[in-house]
Scaffold this motif. Structure first.
Motif, short mmCIF file in Angstrom:
data_model
loop_
_atom_site.label_atom_id
_atom_site.label_comp_id
_atom_site.label_asym_id
_atom_site.label_seq_id
_atom_site.Cartn_x
_atom_site.Cartn_y
_atom_site.Cartn_z
N GLU A 33 0.83 -1.19 0.00
CA GLU A 33 0.00 0.00 0.00
C GLU A 33 0.88 1.25 0.00
O GLU A 33 1.89 1.31 0.68
CB GLU A 33 -0.92 -0.01 1.22
CG GLU A 33 -1.92 -1.16 1.21
CD GLU A 33 -2.83 -1.16 2.43
OE1 GLU A 33 -3.11 -0.08 2.95
OE2 GLU A 33 -3.24 -2.26 2.83
N GLU A 34 0.44 2.23 -0.76
CA GLU A 34 1.18 3.48 -0.90
C GLU A 34 1.42 4.18 0.44
O GLU A 34 2.43 4.85 0.62
CB GLU A 34 0.43 4.44 -1.83
CG GLU A 34 0.23 3.89 -3.23
CD GLU A 34 1.46 3.99 -4.10
OE1 GLU A 34 2.18 5.00 -3.99
OE2 GLU A 34 1.70 3.07 -4.88
N LYS A 35 0.51 4.03 1.37
CA LYS A 35 0.62 4.74 2.65
C LYS A 35 1.84 4.33 3.45
O LYS A 35 2.27 5.06 4.35
CB LYS A 35 -0.64 4.58 3.48
CG LYS A 35 -0.91 3.16 3.97
CD LYS A 35 -2.21 3.10 4.74
CE LYS A 35 -2.48 1.70 5.24
NZ LYS A 35 -3.76 1.64 5.96
N TYR A 36 2.45 3.18 3.14
CA TYR A 36 3.62 2.73 3.87
C TYR A 36 4.93 3.26 3.29
O TYR A 36 5.97 3.16 3.92
CB TYR A 36 3.68 1.20 3.92
CG TYR A 36 2.52 0.61 4.70
CD1 TYR A 36 2.42 0.80 6.07
CD2 TYR A 36 1.53 -0.12 4.06
CE1 TYR A 36 1.36 0.27 6.79
CE2 TYR A 36 0.46 -0.64 4.78
CZ TYR A 36 0.38 -0.44 6.13
OH TYR A 36 -0.67 -0.96 6.84
#
Length: 70
Positions: A33-36
């Protein structure tokens, strides 16, 4: 709202041992996931800042070779 990602990431993992750090990295990559990505970037920044020139060269070689395989 002032959020300091670097400070938050470092605070969250500063007491972790190597196994926990590995689990954090592997888990973030597996989730994909991009948020990581910012957190992984902060961890890489810590590695880079604490590496000597030979270690930096090895990381750059690994990165260059890995990018060629994608």
């Amino acid at each position: 709202m002032d959020i300091n990602i670097r400070r938050a990431v470092i605070h969250n993992v500063s007491e972790n041992n190597q196994d926990q750090l590995r689990d954090t990295i592997v888990d973030a990559m597996q989730k994909g996931e991009e948020k990581y990505l910012p957190g992984l970037g902060v961890l890489f920044e810590v590695i880079w800042q604490n590496a000597d020139e030979q270690e930096k060269g090895m990381m750059l070689d690994t990165l260059e070779n890995g990018l060629k395989q994608t």
